[in-house]
Scaffold this motif. Structure first.
Motif, PDB file in Angstrom:
ATOM      1  N   ASN A  33       0.811  -1.221   0.000  1.00  0.00           N
ATOM      2  CA  ASN A  33       0.000   0.000   0.000  1.00  0.00           C
ATOM      3  C   ASN A  33       0.838   1.262   0.000  1.00  0.00           C
ATOM      4  N   SER A  34       2.120   1.154   0.320  1.00  0.00           N
ATOM      5  CA  SER A  34       2.974   2.345   0.314  1.00  0.00           C
ATOM      6  C   SER A  34       3.208   2.868  -1.098  1.00  0.00           C
ATOM      7  N   PHE A  35       2.878   2.063  -2.116  1.00  0.00           N
ATOM      8  CA  PHE A  35       3.030   2.503  -3.512  1.00  0.00           C
ATOM      9  C   PHE A  35       1.684   2.757  -4.185  1.00  0.00           C
ATOM     10  N   LYS A  36       0.610   2.778  -3.405  1.00  0.00           N
ATOM     11  CA  LYS A  36      -0.724   3.012  -3.964  1.00  0.00           C
ATOM     12  C   LYS A  36      -1.203   4.425  -3.672  1.00  0.00           C
ATOM     13  N   GLY A  37      -2.185   4.849  -4.453  1.00  0.00           N
ATOM     14  CA  GLY A  37      -2.860   6.103  -4.173  1.00  0.00           C
ATOM     15  C   GLY A  37      -3.806   5.966  -3.000  1.00  0.00           C
ATOM     16  N   LYS A  38      -4.187   7.087  -2.417  1.00  0.00           N
ATOM     17  CA  LYS A  38      -5.005   7.089  -1.213  1.00  0.00           C
ATOM     18  C   LYS A  38      -6.334   6.382  -1.410  1.00  0.00           C
ATOM     19  N   LEU A  39      -7.022   6.635  -2.515  1.00  0.00           N
ATOM     20  CA  LEU A  39      -8.332   6.045  -2.749  1.00  0.00           C
ATOM     21  C   LEU A  39      -8.249   4.531  -2.894  1.00  0.00           C
ATOM     22  N   TYR A  40      -7.188   4.064  -3.524  1.00  0.00           N
ATOM     23  CA  TYR A  40      -7.042   2.620  -3.735  1.00  0.00           C
ATOM     24  C   TYR A  40      -6.698   1.902  -2.437  1.00  0.00           C
ATOM     25  N   ILE A  41      -6.008   2.590  -1.528  1.00  0.00           N
ATOM     26  CA  ILE A  41      -5.713   1.983  -0.222  1.00  0.00           C
ATOM     27  C   ILE A  41      -7.000   1.786   0.567  1.00  0.00           C
ATOM     28  N   SER A  42      -7.883   2.773   0.506  1.00  0.00           N
ATOM     29  CA  SER A  42      -9.132   2.695   1.265  1.00  0.00           C
ATOM     30  C   SER A  42     -10.111   1.692   0.660  1.00  0.00           C
ATOM     31  N   SER A  43     -10.177   1.661  -0.670  1.00  0.00           N
ATOM     32  CA  SER A  43     -11.182   0.818  -1.324  1.00  0.00           C
ATOM     33  C   SER A  43     -10.773  -0.646  -1.382  1.00  0.00           C
ATOM     34  N   ASP A  44      -9.487  -0.926  -1.629  1.00  0.00           N
ATOM     35  CA  ASP A  44      -9.059  -2.325  -1.765  1.00  0.00           C
ATOM     36  C   ASP A  44      -7.611  -2.463  -1.287  1.00  0.00           C
ATOM     37  N   PRO A  45      -7.397  -2.489   0.025  1.00  0.00           N
ATOM     38  CA  PRO A  45      -6.026  -2.496   0.547  1.00  0.00           C
ATOM     39  C   PRO A  45      -5.249  -3.775   0.255  1.00  0.00           C
ATOM     40  N   GLU A  52      -3.171   1.818 -12.538  1.00  0.00           N
ATOM     41  CA  GLU A  52      -3.994   2.902 -12.039  1.00  0.00           C
ATOM     42  C   GLU A  52      -3.655   3.262 -10.600  1.00  0.00           C
ATOM     43  N   SER A  53      -3.387   2.263  -9.761  1.00  0.00           N
ATOM     44  CA  SER A  53      -3.143   2.528  -8.338  1.00  0.00           C
ATOM     45  C   SER A  53      -1.701   2.904  -8.031  1.00  0.00           C
ATOM     46  N   PHE A  54      -0.779   2.606  -8.927  1.00  0.00           N
ATOM     47  CA  PHE A  54       0.642   2.842  -8.657  1.00  0.00           C
ATOM     48  C   PHE A  54       0.965   4.329  -8.718  1.00  0.00           C
ATOM     49  N   VAL A  55       1.597   4.844  -7.657  1.00  0.00           N
ATOM     50  CA  VAL A  55       1.996   6.253  -7.612  1.00  0.00           C
ATOM     51  C   VAL A  55       3.504   6.411  -7.453  1.00  0.00           C
ATOM     52  N   GLY A  56       4.252   5.336  -7.538  1.00  0.00           N
ATOM     53  CA  GLY A  56       5.708   5.416  -7.435  1.00  0.00           C
ATOM     54  C   GLY A  56       6.165   5.765  -6.030  1.00  0.00           C
ATOM     55  N   VAL A  57       7.169   6.632  -5.979  1.00  0.00           N
ATOM     56  CA  VAL A  57       7.747   7.017  -4.687  1.00  0.00           C
ATOM     57  C   VAL A  57       7.127   8.300  -4.145  1.00  0.00           C
ATOM     58  N   GLN A  58       6.015   8.744  -4.724  1.00  0.00           N
ATOM     59  CA  GLN A  58       5.404   9.999  -4.295  1.00  0.00           C
ATOM     60  C   GLN A  58       4.990   9.939  -2.825  1.00  0.00           C
ATOM     61  N   ALA A 245       1.124   8.157   2.433  1.00  0.00           N
ATOM     62  CA  ALA A 245       2.323   8.637   3.121  1.00  0.00           C
ATOM     63  C   ALA A 245       2.517   7.918   4.446  1.00  0.00           C
ATOM     64  N   LEU A 246       1.403   7.595   5.120  1.00  0.00           N
ATOM     65  CA  LEU A 246       1.490   6.863   6.375  1.00  0.00           C
ATOM     66  C   LEU A 246       2.119   5.489   6.170  1.00  0.00           C
ATOM     67  N   MET A 247       1.653   4.763   5.159  1.00  0.00           N
ATOM     68  CA  MET A 247       2.216   3.444   4.862  1.00  0.00           C
ATOM     69  C   MET A 247       3.684   3.543   4.487  1.00  0.00           C
ATOM     70  N   ALA A 248       4.026   4.555   3.703  1.00  0.00           N
ATOM     71  CA  ALA A 248       5.418   4.724   3.283  1.00  0.00           C
ATOM     72  C   ALA A 248       6.331   4.974   4.478  1.00  0.00           C
ATOM     73  N   MET A 249       5.890   5.789   5.423  1.00  0.00           N
ATOM     74  CA  MET A 249       6.715   6.082   6.585  1.00  0.00           C
ATOM     75  C   MET A 249       6.803   4.891   7.540  1.00  0.00           C
ATOM     76  N   LEU A 250       5.760   4.076   7.567  1.00  0.00           N
ATOM     77  CA  LEU A 250       5.841   2.847   8.355  1.00  0.00           C
ATOM     78  C   LEU A 250       6.911   1.921   7.790  1.00  0.00           C
ATOM     79  N   VAL A 251       6.965   1.833   6.463  1.00  0.00           N
ATOM     80  CA  VAL A 251       8.004   1.010   5.832  1.00  0.00           C
ATOM     81  C   VAL A 251       9.389   1.546   6.160  1.00  0.00           C
ATOM     82  N   VAL A 252       9.551   2.863   6.044  1.00  0.00           N
ATOM     83  CA  VAL A 252      10.849   3.478   6.320  1.00  0.00           C
ATOM     84  C   VAL A 252      11.250   3.278   7.781  1.00  0.00           C
ATOM     85  N   SER A 253      10.285   3.325   8.690  1.00  0.00           N
ATOM     86  CA  SER A 253      10.608   3.213  10.114  1.00  0.00           C
ATOM     87  C   SER A 253      10.994   1.798  10.523  1.00  0.00           C
ATOM     88  N   ILE A 254      10.450   0.781   9.823  1.00  0.00           N
ATOM     89  CA  ILE A 254      10.763  -0.593  10.225  1.00  0.00           C
ATOM     90  C   ILE A 254      11.996  -1.150   9.511  1.00  0.00           C
TER      91      ILE A 254
END
Length: 279
Positions: A33-45, A52-58, A245-254
């Motif tokens: 989910n750290s590479f997905k858009g916000k709507l796609y995380i909520s609708s189908d995590p 469509e869902s891929f947003v790269g490193v944004q 961004a929350l998922m991305a920072m969780l990945v970075v923190s672990i």
């Protein structure tokens, strides 16, 4: 006979693989989910990434900016390194005193350390937060002292068990050669308990780096280690969360603590094995 042995081994292997998948699945979902858009995380995590869902490193770039990542990781590193350092310096000295001085005071002191291990944190967090406010401990240096207190129970317990197996004659020989108590401890005793010290350091590092509740209760709002920054800064208007961004920072923190554990896991096994043989 050989077939009977292979059966339980295969069953154990299957159970271990299933347990590994069970424990790694949440980490995989966060990474996904750290590479997905916000709507796609909520609708189908649990869905895999597509075009469509891929947003790269944004998400990672947004998270680094919004959490003030450099400052947060600096606070986490400072608190973790120095907290573990004071635990490794002071708790083995305390354990050495308890193990070598046999009287009622050391017996009571030892059982107080053991008792601290079984007291739930929820019982002490309110008075602890009040006392920390009264003593102005809501800063990175103050929380190091608090971590020393909470980390002493298990650390002293482990060190006492190992030090009791160290022959007293070695220390007596060092004192006869002219060593004072501090020299005897750091030159003779501490190198012998190094496997346990490494194990204690690793366990406390993983605990302190990932700790969320204690910094939340103690630290002033100016100081935000990674767990606090990830939770508090990524809040948008009306309480909405930027989940990408929350998922991305969780990945970075672990990532740092996973790399640390994989690098040091052999020392944990050595420390436990050494304690089992000598204890």
């Amino acid at each position: 006979m050989e077939k009977i042995k292979k059966g339980p081994r295969l069953l154990i292997l299957v159970l271990l693989v299933a347990a590994a998948i069970l424990f790694l699945f949440p980490v995989f979902v966060i990474l996904l989910n750290s590479f997905k858009g916000k709507l796609y995380i909520s609708s189908d995590p649990f869905a895999f990434i597509n075009s469509e869902s891929f947003v790269g490193v944004q998400n990672y770039l947004n998270g680094i900016v919004k959490t003030n990542f450099i400052s947060s990781i600096a606070y986490s590193l400072f608190i973790t390194i120095f907290s573990v350092a004071v635990i490794i310096i002071f708790t083995p000295m305390t354990a050495w005193y308890i193990a070598r001085v046999k009287n009622k005071f050391t017996a009571v002191l030892y059982y107080l350390f053991v008792f601290s291990m079984i007291v739930p944190f929820q019982m002490v967090m309110f008075p602890m937060s009040k006392i920390s406010d009264m003593m102005s401990l809501g800063n990175p240096i103050g929380i190091i002292l608090i971590y020393l207190g909470f980390g002493s129970g298990l650390s002293v317990f482990m060190f006492v068990g190992f030090i009791k197996s160290v022959p007293v004659e070695i220390e007596e020989s060092a004192m006869i050669d002219g060593c004072n108590p501090l020299q005897t401890f750091f030159i003779v005793v501490f190198p012998m308990i190094r496997p346990t010290a490494i194990t204690v350091a690793i366990l406390n590092t993983m605990w302190i780096w990932n700790d969320y509740l204690l910094p939340l209760l103690v630290l002033n709002s100016d100081y935000k280690p990674i767990p606090i920054a990830v939770q508090s800064v990524l809040t948008g208007s009306y309480g909405g969360r930027e989940m990408g961004a929350l998922m991305a920072m969780l990945v970075v923190s672990i990532i740092p603590i996973i790399v640390f554990y994989l690098t040091c896991q052999k020392y944990i096994i050595k420390g436990i094995a050494a304690g089992a043989v000598k204890g």
